[in-house]
Design a protein around this motif. Structure first.
Motif, PDB file in Angstrom:
ATOM      1  N   PHE A 147       0.846  -1.200   0.000  1.00  0.00           N
ATOM      2  CA  PHE A 147       0.000   0.000   0.000  1.00  0.00           C
ATOM      3  C   PHE A 147       0.877   1.242   0.000  1.00  0.00           C
ATOM      4  O   PHE A 147       1.920   1.268   0.634  1.00  0.00           O
ATOM      5  CB  PHE A 147      -0.903   0.032   1.247  1.00  0.00           C
ATOM      6  N   GLY A 148       0.427   2.283  -0.682  1.00  0.00           N
ATOM      7  CA  GLY A 148       1.115   3.563  -0.663  1.00  0.00           C
ATOM      8  C   GLY A 148       2.143   3.698  -1.760  1.00  0.00           C
ATOM      9  O   GLY A 148       2.543   2.731  -2.401  1.00  0.00           O
ATOM     10  N   GLY A 149       2.555   4.917  -1.969  1.00  0.00           N
ATOM     11  CA  GLY A 149       3.559   5.217  -2.981  1.00  0.00           C
ATOM     12  C   GLY A 149       4.797   5.769  -2.317  1.00  0.00           C
ATOM     13  O   GLY A 149       5.219   5.300  -1.272  1.00  0.00           O
ATOM     14  N   GLY A 150       5.349   6.809  -2.906  1.00  0.00           N
ATOM     15  CA  GLY A 150       6.554   7.425  -2.364  1.00  0.00           C
ATOM     16  C   GLY A 150       6.619   8.883  -2.756  1.00  0.00           C
ATOM     17  O   GLY A 150       5.607   9.479  -3.112  1.00  0.00           O
ATOM     18  N   MET A 151       7.795   9.461  -2.686  1.00  0.00           N
ATOM     19  CA  MET A 151       7.962  10.864  -3.073  1.00  0.00           C
ATOM     20  C   MET A 151       7.848  11.046  -4.577  1.00  0.00           C
ATOM     21  O   MET A 151       7.456  12.096  -5.050  1.00  0.00           O
ATOM     22  CB  MET A 151       9.332  11.383  -2.625  1.00  0.00           C
ATOM     23  N   VAL A 152       8.198  10.015  -5.334  1.00  0.00           N
ATOM     24  CA  VAL A 152       8.266  10.126  -6.785  1.00  0.00           C
ATOM     25  C   VAL A 152       7.049   9.507  -7.458  1.00  0.00           C
ATOM     26  O   VAL A 152       6.602   9.979  -8.492  1.00  0.00           O
ATOM     27  CB  VAL A 152       9.564   9.456  -7.297  1.00  0.00           C
ATOM     28  N   SER A 153       6.495   8.455  -6.864  1.00  0.00           N
ATOM     29  CA  SER A 153       5.393   7.771  -7.526  1.00  0.00           C
ATOM     30  C   SER A 153       4.250   7.464  -6.571  1.00  0.00           C
ATOM     31  O   SER A 153       4.449   7.278  -5.380  1.00  0.00           O
ATOM     32  CB  SER A 153       5.881   6.468  -8.154  1.00  0.00           C
ATOM     33  N   GLY A 154       3.059   7.409  -7.154  1.00  0.00           N
ATOM     34  CA  GLY A 154       1.873   7.002  -6.419  1.00  0.00           C
ATOM     35  C   GLY A 154       1.548   5.563  -6.788  1.00  0.00           C
ATOM     36  O   GLY A 154       1.993   5.057  -7.814  1.00  0.00           O
ATOM     37  N   GLN A 155       0.791   4.915  -5.941  1.00  0.00           N
ATOM     38  CA  GLN A 155       0.403   3.532  -6.203  1.00  0.00           C
ATOM     39  C   GLN A 155      -0.967   3.281  -5.611  1.00  0.00           C
ATOM     40  O   GLN A 155      -1.283   3.774  -4.537  1.00  0.00           O
ATOM     41  CB  GLN A 155       1.405   2.570  -5.565  1.00  0.00           C
ATOM     42  N   LEU A 156      -1.778   2.518  -6.323  1.00  0.00           N
ATOM     43  CA  LEU A 156      -3.013   2.029  -5.726  1.00  0.00           C
ATOM     44  C   LEU A 156      -3.042   0.527  -5.855  1.00  0.00           C
ATOM     45  O   LEU A 156      -2.415  -0.067  -6.733  1.00  0.00           O
ATOM     46  CB  LEU A 156      -4.251   2.711  -6.303  1.00  0.00           C
ATOM     47  N   THR A 157      -3.756  -0.090  -4.928  1.00  0.00           N
ATOM     48  CA  THR A 157      -3.772  -1.540  -4.778  1.00  0.00           C
ATOM     49  C   THR A 157      -5.174  -2.064  -5.003  1.00  0.00           C
ATOM     50  O   THR A 157      -6.150  -1.411  -4.641  1.00  0.00           O
ATOM     51  CB  THR A 157      -3.324  -1.908  -3.347  1.00  0.00           C
ATOM     52  N   GLY A 158      -5.281  -3.246  -5.571  1.00  0.00           N
ATOM     53  CA  GLY A 158      -6.567  -3.911  -5.731  1.00  0.00           C
ATOM     54  C   GLY A 158      -6.363  -5.402  -5.867  1.00  0.00           C
ATOM     55  O   GLY A 158      -5.225  -5.894  -5.895  1.00  0.00           O
ATOM     56  N   TYR A 159      -7.467  -6.132  -5.967  1.00  0.00           N
ATOM     57  CA  TYR A 159      -7.397  -7.569  -6.200  1.00  0.00           C
ATOM     58  C   TYR A 159      -8.205  -7.868  -7.445  1.00  0.00           C
ATOM     59  O   TYR A 159      -9.387  -7.536  -7.537  1.00  0.00           O
ATOM     60  CB  TYR A 159      -7.958  -8.352  -5.005  1.00  0.00           C
ATOM     61  N   CYS A 160      -7.558  -8.492  -8.430  1.00  0.00           N
ATOM     62  CA  CYS A 160      -8.236  -8.855  -9.671  1.00  0.00           C
ATOM     63  C   CYS A 160      -8.775 -10.277  -9.524  1.00  0.00           C
ATOM     64  O   CYS A 160      -8.006 -11.222  -9.344  1.00  0.00           O
ATOM     65  CB  CYS A 160      -7.287  -8.759 -10.865  1.00  0.00           C
ATOM     66  N   PHE A 200     -11.278  -4.035 -11.199  1.00  0.00           N
ATOM     67  CA  PHE A 200     -10.963  -4.315  -9.796  1.00  0.00           C
ATOM     68  C   PHE A 200     -11.246  -3.071  -8.982  1.00  0.00           C
ATOM     69  O   PHE A 200     -11.169  -1.957  -9.480  1.00  0.00           O
ATOM     70  CB  PHE A 200      -9.516  -4.794  -9.598  1.00  0.00           C
ATOM     71  N   ALA A 201     -11.600  -3.268  -7.725  1.00  0.00           N
ATOM     72  CA  ALA A 201     -11.872  -2.159  -6.809  1.00  0.00           C
ATOM     73  C   ALA A 201     -10.603  -1.819  -6.041  1.00  0.00           C
ATOM     74  O   ALA A 201      -9.834  -2.710  -5.661  1.00  0.00           O
ATOM     75  CB  ALA A 201     -12.989  -2.527  -5.836  1.00  0.00           C
ATOM     76  N   GLU A 202     -10.392  -0.540  -5.821  1.00  0.00           N
ATOM     77  CA  GLU A 202      -9.234  -0.102  -5.047  1.00  0.00           C
ATOM     78  C   GLU A 202      -9.374  -0.550  -3.593  1.00  0.00           C
ATOM     79  O   GLU A 202     -10.443  -0.443  -2.995  1.00  0.00           O
ATOM     80  CB  GLU A 202      -9.102   1.419  -5.101  1.00  0.00           C
ATOM     81  N   LYS A 219      -4.633  -1.984   4.625  1.00  0.00           N
ATOM     82  CA  LYS A 219      -4.768  -3.363   5.116  1.00  0.00           C
ATOM     83  C   LYS A 219      -6.011  -3.525   5.980  1.00  0.00           C
ATOM     84  O   LYS A 219      -6.555  -4.614   6.072  1.00  0.00           O
ATOM     85  CB  LYS A 219      -3.515  -3.806   5.864  1.00  0.00           C
ATOM     86  N   ALA A 220      -6.491  -2.435   6.558  1.00  0.00           N
ATOM     87  CA  ALA A 220      -7.712  -2.499   7.369  1.00  0.00           C
ATOM     88  C   ALA A 220      -8.928  -2.880   6.522  1.00  0.00           C
ATOM     89  O   ALA A 220      -9.913  -3.396   7.042  1.00  0.00           O
ATOM     90  CB  ALA A 220      -7.952  -1.166   8.067  1.00  0.00           C
ATOM     91  N   ASP A 221      -8.846  -2.641   5.213  1.00  0.00           N
ATOM     92  CA  ASP A 221      -9.940  -2.990   4.311  1.00  0.00           C
ATOM     93  C   ASP A 221      -9.925  -4.454   3.906  1.00  0.00           C
ATOM     94  O   ASP A 221     -10.864  -4.934   3.277  1.00  0.00           O
ATOM     95  CB  ASP A 221      -9.887  -2.119   3.050  1.00  0.00           C
ATOM     96  N   LEU A 222      -8.862  -5.172   4.222  1.00  0.00           N
ATOM     97  CA  LEU A 222      -8.753  -6.590   3.878  1.00  0.00           C
ATOM     98  C   LEU A 222      -9.307  -7.429   5.030  1.00  0.00           C
ATOM     99  O   LEU A 222      -8.585  -7.826   5.940  1.00  0.00           O
ATOM    100  CB  LEU A 222      -7.295  -6.966   3.606  1.00  0.00           C
ATOM    101  N   ASP A 276     -11.095 -14.598   7.569  1.00  0.00           N
ATOM    102  CA  ASP A 276      -9.912 -15.073   8.279  1.00  0.00           C
ATOM    103  C   ASP A 276      -8.614 -14.562   7.661  1.00  0.00           C
ATOM    104  O   ASP A 276      -7.554 -15.153   7.850  1.00  0.00           O
ATOM    105  CB  ASP A 276      -9.881 -16.618   8.287  1.00  0.00           C
ATOM    106  N   PHE A 277      -8.663 -13.473   6.900  1.00  0.00           N
ATOM    107  CA  PHE A 277      -7.490 -12.955   6.203  1.00  0.00           C
ATOM    108  C   PHE A 277      -6.830 -11.904   7.081  1.00  0.00           C
ATOM    109  O   PHE A 277      -7.463 -10.924   7.469  1.00  0.00           O
ATOM    110  CB  PHE A 277      -7.926 -12.351   4.871  1.00  0.00           C
ATOM    111  N   ALA A 278      -5.552 -12.091   7.417  1.00  0.00           N
ATOM    112  CA  ALA A 278      -4.879 -11.171   8.329  1.00  0.00           C
ATOM    113  C   ALA A 278      -3.379 -11.136   8.035  1.00  0.00           C
ATOM    114  O   ALA A 278      -2.850 -11.987   7.322  1.00  0.00           O
ATOM    115  CB  ALA A 278      -5.109 -11.604   9.773  1.00  0.00           C
ATOM    116  N   VAL A 279      -2.719 -10.145   8.619  1.00  0.00           N
ATOM    117  CA  VAL A 279      -1.266 -10.039   8.490  1.00  0.00           C
ATOM    118  C   VAL A 279      -0.635 -11.272   9.134  1.00  0.00           C
ATOM    119  O   VAL A 279      -1.020 -11.676  10.236  1.00  0.00           O
ATOM    120  CB  VAL A 279      -0.753  -8.746   9.178  1.00  0.00           C
TER     121      VAL A 279
END
Length: 144
Positions: free
Chosen positions: A43-56, A112-114, A118-121, A131-134
């Motif tokens: 999750f998350g990007g950085g100073m140079v790039s953004g990122q979004l996460t999903g599940y296909c 896919f939905a963004e 991790k709280a959304d998983l 039962d999905f957890a870190v």
């Protein structure tokens, strides 16, 4: 190089890395004994790039879209800037009243939905059980 110079250099690098760090990754695992699905999720990007996460659902894996942030420092002036991805649309989830932004999978172009954090998983993408957890036995990842 003397000891003081090495110390100053090391502290400087660590300070810069702390400022640049923006993303994090997790080893996730389904705790259901009949499933056992595992995956790393970022999750998350950085100073140079953004990122979004999903599940296909079609690809059966977590997917990521990346883009160059406006005004970010040019690490490579010749590098092509990637624009922020445009969503396919938005749908309303009647079970929780939230709107979900839908994007095209970079592998199959399916929807896919963004997933924002991790709280959304809360459910396993393989068996759909809650039962999905870190996986606490594996280290967290800092990403940029």
């Amino acid at each position: 190089m003397n000891v003081l110079t090495k110390c100053v250099t090391t502290v400087s690098i660590l300070a810069i890395a702390t400022v640049i760090y923006a993303g994090e990754g997790f080893s996730m695992k389904c705790k259901s004994k009949s499933c056992g699905y595992e995956s790393e999720v970022r999750f998350g990007g950085g100073m140079v790039s953004g990122q979004l996460t999903g599940y296909c659902v079609k690809c059966k894996k977590f997917v990521y879209l990346h883009w160059t942030l406006e005004g970010s420092p040019a690490l490579d002036p010749k590098a092509k800037k990637t624009p922020q991805p445009k969503p396919l649309g938005t749908v309303w989830d009647s079970q929780n009243g939230q709107s979900l932004t839908i994007y095209a999978c970079p592998h199959c172009a399916g929807p896919f939905a963004e997933i924002k954090s991790k709280a959304d998983l809360k459910h396993c993408p393989s068996c759909n059980k809650p039962d999905f957890a870190v996986d606490e036995t594996k280290p967290l990842m800092a990403i940029d």
